[in-house]
Scaffold this motif. Structure first.
Motif, PDB file in Angstrom:
ATOM      1  N   ALA A 169      69.783  23.422  10.978  1.00  0.00           N
ATOM      2  CA  ALA A 169      70.151  24.825  10.760  1.00  0.00           C
ATOM      3  C   ALA A 169      69.813  25.708  11.950  1.00  0.00           C
ATOM      4  N   GLN A 170      68.808  25.329  12.723  1.00  0.00           N
ATOM      5  CA  GLN A 170      68.401  26.162  13.845  1.00  0.00           C
ATOM      6  C   GLN A 170      68.393  25.411  15.177  1.00  0.00           C
ATOM      7  N   TYR A 171      68.953  24.215  15.189  1.00  0.00           N
ATOM      8  CA  TYR A 171      68.894  23.394  16.402  1.00  0.00           C
ATOM      9  C   TYR A 171      69.566  24.075  17.587  1.00  0.00           C
ATOM     10  N   ASP A 172      70.680  24.727  17.349  1.00  0.00           N
ATOM     11  CA  ASP A 172      71.429  25.358  18.440  1.00  0.00           C
ATOM     12  C   ASP A 172      70.812  26.672  18.914  1.00  0.00           C
ATOM     13  N   THR A 173      69.960  27.265  18.102  1.00  0.00           N
ATOM     14  CA  THR A 173      69.441  28.594  18.427  1.00  0.00           C
ATOM     15  C   THR A 173      67.969  28.580  18.839  1.00  0.00           C
ATOM     16  N   ASN A 174      67.224  27.556  18.482  1.00  0.00           N
ATOM     17  CA  ASN A 174      65.823  27.455  18.905  1.00  0.00           C
ATOM     18  C   ASN A 174      65.716  27.349  20.422  1.00  0.00           C
ATOM     19  N   ASP A 175      64.637  27.892  20.976  1.00  0.00           N
ATOM     20  CA  ASP A 175      64.337  27.675  22.387  1.00  0.00           C
ATOM     21  C   ASP A 175      63.996  26.203  22.561  1.00  0.00           C
ATOM     22  N   ASN A 176      64.752  25.487  23.402  1.00  0.00           N
ATOM     23  CA  ASN A 176      64.585  24.030  23.508  1.00  0.00           C
ATOM     24  C   ASN A 176      64.953  23.591  24.927  1.00  0.00           C
ATOM     25  N   LYS A 177      63.942  23.521  25.791  1.00  0.00           N
ATOM     26  CA  LYS A 177      64.183  23.148  27.179  1.00  0.00           C
ATOM     27  C   LYS A 177      64.717  21.729  27.304  1.00  0.00           C
ATOM     28  N   THR A 178      64.239  20.831  26.447  1.00  0.00           N
ATOM     29  CA  THR A 178      64.675  19.433  26.513  1.00  0.00           C
ATOM     30  C   THR A 178      66.151  19.312  26.178  1.00  0.00           C
ATOM     31  N   ARG A 179      66.589  19.955  25.107  1.00  0.00           N
ATOM     32  CA  ARG A 179      68.006  19.962  24.719  1.00  0.00           C
ATOM     33  C   ARG A 179      68.882  20.494  25.849  1.00  0.00           C
ATOM     34  N   ASP A 180      68.490  21.628  26.404  1.00  0.00           N
ATOM     35  CA  ASP A 180      69.327  22.289  27.407  1.00  0.00           C
ATOM     36  C   ASP A 180      69.381  21.505  28.714  1.00  0.00           C
ATOM     37  N   LEU A 181      68.249  20.968  29.145  1.00  0.00           N
ATOM     38  CA  LEU A 181      68.231  20.243  30.411  1.00  0.00           C
ATOM     39  C   LEU A 181      68.948  18.907  30.294  1.00  0.00           C
ATOM     40  N   GLU A 182      68.859  18.265  29.138  1.00  0.00           N
ATOM     41  CA  GLU A 182      69.599  17.002  28.954  1.00  0.00           C
ATOM     42  C   GLU A 182      71.099  17.266  28.972  1.00  0.00           C
ATOM     43  N   GLY A 183      71.530  18.361  28.390  1.00  0.00           N
ATOM     44  CA  GLY A 183      72.950  18.701  28.426  1.00  0.00           C
ATOM     45  C   GLY A 183      73.452  18.870  29.845  1.00  0.00           C
ATOM     46  N   LEU A 184      72.664  19.536  30.677  1.00  0.00           N
ATOM     47  CA  LEU A 184      73.016  19.698  32.085  1.00  0.00           C
ATOM     48  C   LEU A 184      73.009  18.345  32.796  1.00  0.00           C
ATOM     49  N   ALA A 185      72.009  17.527  32.514  1.00  0.00           N
ATOM     50  CA  ALA A 185      71.889  16.213  33.152  1.00  0.00           C
ATOM     51  C   ALA A 185      73.080  15.327  32.829  1.00  0.00           C
ATOM     52  N   LEU A 186      73.539  15.361  31.586  1.00  0.00           N
ATOM     53  CA  LEU A 186      74.706  14.559  31.202  1.00  0.00           C
ATOM     54  C   LEU A 186      75.927  14.970  32.015  1.00  0.00           C
ATOM     55  N   ARG A 187      76.146  16.243  32.147  1.00  0.00           N
ATOM     56  CA  ARG A 187      77.315  16.732  32.873  1.00  0.00           C
ATOM     57  C   ARG A 187      77.264  16.336  34.345  1.00  0.00           C
ATOM     58  N   ILE A 188      76.086  16.403  34.937  1.00  0.00           N
ATOM     59  CA  ILE A 188      75.933  16.005  36.334  1.00  0.00           C
ATOM     60  C   ILE A 188      76.121  14.496  36.487  1.00  0.00           C
ATOM     61  N   SER A 189      75.508  13.732  35.606  1.00  0.00           N
ATOM     62  CA  SER A 189      75.548  12.272  35.697  1.00  0.00           C
ATOM     63  C   SER A 189      76.953  11.713  35.536  1.00  0.00           C
ATOM     64  N   LEU A 190      77.751  12.356  34.687  1.00  0.00           N
ATOM     65  CA  LEU A 190      79.076  11.817  34.353  1.00  0.00           C
ATOM     66  C   LEU A 190      80.215  12.530  35.083  1.00  0.00           C
ATOM     67  N   ALA A 191      79.889  13.447  35.961  1.00  0.00           N
ATOM     68  CA  ALA A 191      80.922  14.262  36.622  1.00  0.00           C
ATOM     69  C   ALA A 191      81.959  13.426  37.349  1.00  0.00           C
ATOM     70  N   SER A 192      81.548  12.335  37.959  1.00  0.00           N
ATOM     71  CA  SER A 192      82.482  11.527  38.746  1.00  0.00           C
ATOM     72  C   SER A 192      82.794  10.178  38.087  1.00  0.00           C
TER      73      SER A 192
END
Length: 209
Positions: free
Chosen positions: A12-35
């Motif tokens: 219920a609050q996963y998307d709205t909680n402050d969560n550095k791990t969630r946010d940084l993993e999302g960025l990491a996935l995009r960088i890792s799979l970009a090419s």
């Protein structure tokens, strides 16, 4: 708290909680799979669809799997594309959720909740086309060694800690190698890109021979 129960409450609050791990993993996935080229994806641990939204911009078909039916419900509300098939499943049991073979299998913040990596990597290898890739994005073992675990505050203000298992970096590499998956790339991501601190996210990219 067991993983399914925890994420059902957290949803219920996963998307709205402050969560550095969630946010940084999302960025990491995009960088890792970009090419990395992929057409058909098996997304393990899709959660509320935080990465599914990006993957569907690149893929023709996604099988998005999660243990938590409440996380899946939120993902389904967010993503209505007929190119995404959402399935509730426990990946420590029989993998009857597959739809043929895939070009890419992704794990986002999942394997810390899995004790037996060998079984999972065996199933992954059987899920991939030859030359297919595996992306792993995890809370870095160094963070786990320092006591960090997946945790959240409930709406009532009670902190809950999710069941976790410690895996060393080499555990992922060896489990993949045993099942014909070779290392392509390994990277680490830091809070505020401060590389003098303990890394928060570990990413590993493997490829089927």
């Amino acid at each position: 708290m067991n993983t399914k129960q925890a994420y059902n409450i957290w949803a219920a609050q996963y998307d709205t909680n402050d969560n550095k791990t969630r946010d940084l993993e999302g960025l990491a996935l995009r960088i890792s799979l970009a090419s990395i080229p992929f057409n058909k994806v098996l997304e393990i641990g899709c959660g509320t669809g935080k990465n599914t939204e990006w993957l569907i911009g690149r893929a023709a078909l996604i099988t998005a799997v999660d243990l938590s039916d409440q996380m899946l419900a939120r993902a389904k509300d967010k993503i209505t594309s007929n190119r995404v098939q959402f399935k509730q499943a426990d990946i420590t049991s029989r993998w009857n959720f597959r739809d043929g073979l895939y070009d890419l299998v992704t794990f986002s913040l999942v394997l810390e909740h899995i004790d037996n990596l060998d079984y999972v990597f065996n199933e992954v290898a059987k899920s991939l086309n030859p030359g297919g890739y595996v992306y792993i994005g995890e809370l870095h073992p160094f963070k786990q060694y320092s006591g960090t675990k997946a945790r959240f505050d409930t709406a009532e203000g009670n902190q809950q800690v999710v069941d976790c298992f410690n895996h060393n970096v080499s555990d992922f590499i060896h489990a993949g190698k045993k099942h014909g998956l070779s290392l392509v790339e390994l990277d680490e991501y830091f809070d505020d890109n401060n590389r003098s601190d303990i890394p928060r996210i570990l990413t590993i990219l493997l490829r089927k021979k």
